[in-house]
Design an enzyme around this catalytic site. Structure first.
Site, PDB file in Angstrom:
ATOM      1  N   THR A  43       0.831  -1.187   0.075  1.00 45.17           N
ATOM      2  CA  THR A  43       0.075  -0.062   0.187  1.00 45.17           C
ATOM      3  C   THR A  43       0.872   1.310  -0.100  1.00 45.17           C
ATOM      4  OG1 THR A  43      -1.925  -1.061   1.231  1.00 45.17           O
ATOM      5  CG2 THR A  43      -1.843   1.229   1.214  1.00 45.17           C
ATOM      6  N   HIS A  46       1.963   2.038  -3.454  1.00 41.76           N
ATOM      7  CA  HIS A  46       1.000   2.738  -4.379  1.00 41.76           C
ATOM      8  C   HIS A  46       0.795   4.255  -3.885  1.00 41.76           C
ATOM      9  CE1 HIS A  46      -0.317  -0.967  -6.181  1.00 41.76           C
ATOM     10  NE2 HIS A  46      -0.492  -1.493  -4.937  1.00 41.76           N
TER      11      HIS A  46
END
Length: 346
Positions: A43, A46
């Protein structure tokens, strides 16, 4: 506190700035944690490349952290000096979803390191009720794995714990490897893994996979061979690619479950054969984060050596080199996790 602390601020996609800022002042019901280690999550990558939560920038990311409580606010109920990990998921505690134990659906949910500043800093301010005391006998590098392990625990619990079920895991990166280890703990058999990287395929086998398939064209044949032609009971997509979700869907037996774990790009769509879904009773289940009790389960499993953490704790960088750590991730497939060292002397 009036002293300063270092914080790695992601000011825009792909650009960190090392900032010297005041240590946060805590309020009643909060604690200040001095960070020892903080891991880089998928995550985080990203967020780093701007494909997720770009509207939150500038931000201090980092949600896989461990450390020591150095200050407790009034009414916190947390002792100063303890080693700790933190449940990063902060719901309102009052809404329909929080009351049902589904806080990830709370309209007011905030995640530390994703919505608010996190662990890529010397200190982080957190709500006291999210702090979980950790044993002094477990190292901070292993403790920093509690949050990602909680994520796979959450998936296992949500998908139903059943021994000897056939499981397909697509992707054997960091979280895929943890899924393998978690499913082995639940008694899954066989565990079939799809992974194209030779380095990660070897690590998947060492983690307990019964078969690792590197050629996507062979995957369904291997699934049929190992399940007497039925298909798998559970498929876990841990990459976040639409084509791989579709492949996982086809690999299911009638009545099978697809656990949607990998984060696809926003707006991605999955083609579903509705008639087949009805007649064969397929199910699709989303699973995100590892809130609440999953963190406690994960901490216990790690502290009792139920996960092999070797490939998750070897790669380390200092906060000064956090940009290099992010930029070189794809060049280091055998490093299943990269951790930023904030203070190894805690």
């Amino acid at each position: 506190m009036t002293q300063k602390m270092r914080a790695a601020v992601l000011v825009e996609p792909r650009r960190f700035e090392l900032d010297l800022r005041p240590v946060p002042d805590i309020q009643p019901g909060e604690v200040l944690l001095e960070v020892a280690r903080c891991g880089i999550c998928g995550t985080d990558t990203h967020i780093y490349d701007g494909s997720f939560m770009a509207h939150r920038l500038p931000l201090v990311p980092g949600h896989e952290f461990s450390g020591r409580v150095v200050q407790s606010g009034a009414k916190s109920g947390v002792a100063e000096g303890i080693a700790a990990v933190v449940d990063i998921n902060h719901g309102c505690g009052r809404c329909y979803y929080c009351r049902r134990g589904q806080l990830m659906n709370c309209p007011s949910i905030k995640q530390i390191g994703i919505d608010v500043d996190g662990g890529f800093a010397d200190y982080v301010r957190v709500p006291a009720h999210l702090v979980i005391q950790a044993p002094e006998t477990t190292s901070f590098d292993v403790l920093a794995l509690t949050e990602p392990v909680a994520c796979v625990v959450h998936t296992a619990v949500r998908s139903g714990l059943e021994p000897a079920r056939a499981v397909l895991i697509i992707g054997a990166g960091p979280i895929g490897n943890l899924h393998i280890q978690m499913q082995r703990l639940t008694g899954a058999a066989p565990i079939i893994v799809a992974e194209t990287s030779s380095e990660r395929a070897k690590l998947a086998k060492a983690a307990g996979a019964d078969a690792v398939v590197s050629d996507p064209k062979r995957l369904l044949d291997v699934v049929r061979e190992m399940t007497d032609g039925r298909g798998v009971d559970l498929a876990i997509e841990s990459v976040g690619a639409t084509a791989l979700y579709e492949l996982a869907q086809v690999a299911l037996r009638p009545g099978g479950h697809l656990a949607a774990f990998g984060l696809p790009p926003e707006g991605s769509e999955l083609k579903v054969d509705l008639l087949s879904t009805v007649l064969r009773e397929y199910s699709l289940m989303g699973s995100v984060a590892g809130p609440g009790q999953a963190m406690h389960y994960a901490l216990s499993l790690l502290c009792h050596g139920r996960f092999d953490t070797t490939a998750f704790t070897a790669a380390t960088y200092t906060l000064d080199d956090i940009g290099t750590a992010f930029e070189t991730l794809s060049d280091r497939p055998s490093d299943l996790k990269t951790q930023i060292i904030l203070n190894d002397a805690l």
